[in-house]
Design a protein around this motif. Sequence first.
Motif, PDB file in Angstrom:
ATOM      1  N   VAL A  50      -5.150   6.743 -11.372  1.00 32.67           N
ATOM      2  CA  VAL A  50      -3.933   6.002 -10.668  1.00 32.67           C
ATOM      3  C   VAL A  50      -2.736   6.111 -11.352  1.00 32.67           C
ATOM      4  CG1 VAL A  50      -2.982   4.256  -9.207  1.00 32.67           C
ATOM      5  CG2 VAL A  50      -5.535   4.592  -9.069  1.00 32.67           C
ATOM      6  N   VAL A  51      -1.582   6.689 -10.877  1.00 34.51           N
ATOM      7  CA  VAL A  51      -0.311   6.365 -11.778  1.00 34.51           C
ATOM      8  C   VAL A  51       0.534   5.585 -10.789  1.00 34.51           C
ATOM      9  CG1 VAL A  51       1.855   7.477 -12.202  1.00 34.51           C
ATOM     10  CG2 VAL A  51      -0.265   8.866 -12.709  1.00 34.51           C
ATOM     11  N   ILE A  52       1.018   4.623 -11.664  1.00 36.81           N
ATOM     12  CA  ILE A  52       2.073   3.603 -11.048  1.00 36.81           C
ATOM     13  C   ILE A  52       3.363   3.964 -11.607  1.00 36.81           C
ATOM     14  CG2 ILE A  52       2.611   1.065 -10.820  1.00 36.81           C
ATOM     15  CD1 ILE A  52      -0.017   0.427 -10.710  1.00 36.81           C
ATOM     16  N   PHE A 107      -0.933   8.001  -6.499  1.00 41.11           N
ATOM     17  CA  PHE A 107       0.383   7.881  -6.988  1.00 41.11           C
ATOM     18  C   PHE A 107       1.214   7.073  -6.394  1.00 41.11           C
ATOM     19  CE2 PHE A 107       4.786   8.868  -8.165  1.00 41.11           C
ATOM     20  CZ  PHE A 107       4.822   9.465  -9.239  1.00 41.11           C
ATOM     21  N   ILE A 108       1.565   5.604  -7.209  1.00 41.45           N
ATOM     22  CA  ILE A 108       2.266   4.881  -6.459  1.00 41.45           C
ATOM     23  C   ILE A 108       3.569   4.874  -6.984  1.00 41.45           C
ATOM     24  CG2 ILE A 108       2.493   2.103  -5.982  1.00 41.45           C
ATOM     25  CD1 ILE A 108      -0.731   2.520  -6.538  1.00 41.45           C
ATOM     26  N   PHE A 109       4.682   4.761  -6.134  1.00 40.42           N
ATOM     27  CA  PHE A 109       6.230   4.934  -6.645  1.00 40.42           C
ATOM     28  C   PHE A 109       6.631   3.713  -6.331  1.00 40.42           C
ATOM     29  CE2 PHE A 109      10.387   6.038  -5.388  1.00 40.42           C
ATOM     30  CZ  PHE A 109      10.863   6.440  -6.377  1.00 40.42           C
ATOM     31  N   THR A 110       7.487   3.044  -7.470  1.00 42.88           N
ATOM     32  CA  THR A 110       8.367   1.842  -7.327  1.00 42.88           C
ATOM     33  C   THR A 110       9.674   2.319  -6.683  1.00 42.88           C
ATOM     34  OG1 THR A 110       7.343   0.826  -9.108  1.00 42.88           O
ATOM     35  CG2 THR A 110       9.510  -0.102  -8.173  1.00 42.88           C
ATOM     36  N   LEU A 143      -2.232  -4.107  -5.524  1.00 43.24           N
ATOM     37  CA  LEU A 143      -2.775  -4.118  -4.226  1.00 43.24           C
ATOM     38  C   LEU A 143      -2.658  -2.502  -3.459  1.00 43.24           C
ATOM     39  CD1 LEU A 143      -1.791  -7.322  -2.302  1.00 43.24           C
ATOM     40  CD2 LEU A 143      -4.191  -6.799  -3.280  1.00 43.24           C
ATOM     41  N   ALA A 144      -1.619  -1.836  -3.777  1.00 36.10           N
ATOM     42  CA  ALA A 144      -1.386  -0.441  -3.545  1.00 36.10           C
ATOM     43  C   ALA A 144      -2.508   0.468  -4.138  1.00 36.10           C
ATOM     44  CB  ALA A 144      -0.155  -0.143  -3.508  1.00 36.10           C
ATOM     45  N   ALA A 145      -2.837   0.075  -5.631  1.00 35.72           N
ATOM     46  CA  ALA A 145      -3.694   0.822  -6.327  1.00 35.72           C
ATOM     47  C   ALA A 145      -5.014   0.499  -5.781  1.00 35.72           C
ATOM     48  CB  ALA A 145      -3.702   0.158  -7.775  1.00 35.72           C
ATOM     49  N   ARG A 146      -5.283  -0.577  -5.443  1.00 34.72           N
ATOM     50  CA  ARG A 146      -6.596  -0.985  -5.123  1.00 34.72           C
ATOM     51  C   ARG A 146      -6.901  -0.141  -3.662  1.00 34.72           C
ATOM     52  NH1 ARG A 146      -7.473  -7.459  -5.035  1.00 34.72           N
ATOM     53  NH2 ARG A 146      -7.520  -7.875  -7.297  1.00 34.72           N
ATOM     54  N   GLY A 147      -5.823  -0.009  -2.973  1.00 33.06           N
ATOM     55  CA  GLY A 147      -5.879   0.327  -1.592  1.00 33.06           C
ATOM     56  C   GLY A 147      -5.966   1.880  -1.712  1.00 33.06           C
ATOM     57  N   LEU A 148      -5.328   2.733  -2.144  1.00 38.96           N
ATOM     58  CA  LEU A 148      -5.474   4.122  -2.580  1.00 38.96           C
ATOM     59  C   LEU A 148      -6.814   4.539  -2.958  1.00 38.96           C
ATOM     60  CD1 LEU A 148      -1.970   5.231  -3.440  1.00 38.96           C
ATOM     61  CD2 LEU A 148      -2.747   5.450  -1.330  1.00 38.96           C
ATOM     62  N   ARG A 149      -7.486   3.662  -3.711  1.00 44.59           N
ATOM     63  CA  ARG A 149      -8.782   4.138  -4.417  1.00 44.59           C
ATOM     64  C   ARG A 149      -9.873   3.758  -3.349  1.00 44.59           C
ATOM     65  NH1 ARG A 149     -10.171   0.604  -8.191  1.00 44.59           N
ATOM     66  NH2 ARG A 149     -11.750   2.067  -8.832  1.00 44.59           N
ATOM     67  N   ASP A 150      -9.452   2.953  -2.396  1.00 39.80           N
ATOM     68  CA  ASP A 150     -10.644   2.352  -1.346  1.00 39.80           C
ATOM     69  C   ASP A 150     -10.728   3.281  -0.220  1.00 39.80           C
ATOM     70  OD1 ASP A 150     -12.074   1.112   0.590  1.00 39.80           O
ATOM     71  OD2 ASP A 150     -11.237  -0.717   0.334  1.00 39.80           O
ATOM     72  N   LEU A 209      -1.860  -3.459   2.964  1.00 40.90           N
ATOM     73  CA  LEU A 209      -2.348  -3.599   1.809  1.00 40.90           C
ATOM     74  C   LEU A 209      -3.189  -5.144   1.635  1.00 40.90           C
ATOM     75  CD1 LEU A 209       1.058  -2.544   0.057  1.00 40.90           C
ATOM     76  CD2 LEU A 209      -0.999  -0.999   0.612  1.00 40.90           C
ATOM     77  N   GLY A 210      -3.023  -5.783   2.471  1.00 38.55           N
ATOM     78  CA  GLY A 210      -3.609  -7.230   2.342  1.00 38.55           C
ATOM     79  C   GLY A 210      -2.719  -8.112   1.357  1.00 38.55           C
ATOM     80  N   TYR A 211      -1.454  -7.784   1.586  1.00 44.89           N
ATOM     81  CA  TYR A 211      -0.429  -8.231   0.527  1.00 44.89           C
ATOM     82  C   TYR A 211      -0.063  -9.764   1.146  1.00 44.89           C
ATOM     83  CZ  TYR A 211       4.078  -9.627  -1.198  1.00 44.89           C
ATOM     84  OH  TYR A 211       5.143 -10.246  -1.774  1.00 44.89           O
ATOM     85  N   GLU A 212      -0.219 -10.757   0.423  1.00 44.84           N
ATOM     86  CA  GLU A 212       0.407 -11.949   0.474  1.00 44.84           C
ATOM     87  C   GLU A 212       0.848 -12.371  -0.744  1.00 44.84           C
ATOM     88  OE1 GLU A 212       0.258 -13.777   3.103  1.00 44.84           O
ATOM     89  OE2 GLU A 212      -0.949 -12.990   4.506  1.00 44.84           O
ATOM     90  N   PRO A 213       1.995 -12.969  -0.730  1.00 49.39           N
ATOM     91  CA  PRO A 213       2.904 -13.585  -1.952  1.00 49.39           C
ATOM     92  C   PRO A 213       1.925 -14.319  -2.958  1.00 49.39           C
ATOM     93  CG  PRO A 213       4.281 -13.579  -0.154  1.00 49.39           C
ATOM     94  CD  PRO A 213       2.984 -13.271   0.482  1.00 49.39           C
TER      95      PRO A 213
END
Length: 372
Positions: free
Chosen positions: A78-80, A120-123, A235-242, A337-341
């Motif tokens: 994974v690339v961030i 690949f995750i882009f900010t 979470l994005a890294a987890r998601g793209l790998r799942d 993504l299952g994102y919660e702050p």
Amino acid sequence: MPGWSCLVTGAEGFLGQKIISMLVQEKGLEELRVLDKAFKPETREELSKLQTKTKVTVLQGDILDAQCLKRACQGISVVIHTAAVIDVSGVIPRQTILDVNVKGTQNLLEACVQASVPAFIFTSSIDVAGPNSYKEIILDGHEEEHHESTWPDPYPSSKKMAEKAVLAANGCTLKNGGMLHTCALRPMYIYGERSSFLYNIIIGSLKNNSILQAIGKFSIVNPVYVDNVAWAHVLAARGLRDPKKSPSIQGQFYYISDDTPHQSYDDLNSTLSKEWGLHLPTWSLPLPLLYWLAFLLETVSFLLRPVYSYRPPFNRHLVTMSNSMFTFSYKKAQRDLGYEPRVSWEEAKQKTSEWIGTVVKQYKETLSSKTQ
């Protein structure tokens, strides 16, 4: 999940460092490579002290060096990509911003293809969406509304081009026959400890009798705490790998905000720093007048360019961005993504205020030692 490896670019940066500190806690992460053009000695020391079973490899290299990127990506899962030149006031040459933000991203995408990196995750940035006018009102906007910046200024246009390149690369065939999956995250204005933008405001205020720089009195925005932005990347890294989650994330972008109250930029700065005796000026120019003054200063800068390099203290893009009603929901990131702050507003406020306190204390101690 099976063992994996990750490369983080922009590792010296405000956000990059937070992402790194969270990633080393992830299960199964065998190697974390951190890349930046230069590292401060204190950053290298912090990286060496990370309490983790993960192998942390520090790589110093330029995002414009294709061979460096190809080596950095070898064997990576994974690339961030957080590395970017951030400039909304016209200090940095336009070509430098375009080179790093656009060409650097394209170089990294090509390196991923050649090294067969599948994720690949882009900010990205909220600047990709606008605002295009201070009269424009977007409250609780979302991804389906297709907001897009029309500013020709180098930072918003470069981030927009880079994000489009990343999302267009989704589904590309890798050298080993696999497929590249991408997504992009668009954080709101990021605040928190070690924010260089916030640091400059505080130091500027201390140099000018503790009056905070007022730039956003007329805005309504939803700033986001840095830890929560970093968490969204994890979470994005987890998601793209799942395999179960990945299809819904691939080729998508997400607004990343949190539960920080909607407020003006000036109110945020005042709330975070009032405990330390810093306060806002009691007056400011009307917004239309401020906008046209920016236009006048830009015109003067343009006319003087052949004989003199004049940089205005602010421009129309900065005035607009800092004084618009422009807020976005994180519901799509929550759904996909299952994102919660992870950090509440109260905790974020406390941590940031405590950091500002240390900045104020260090500045005063430095000033005191110079006068003795």
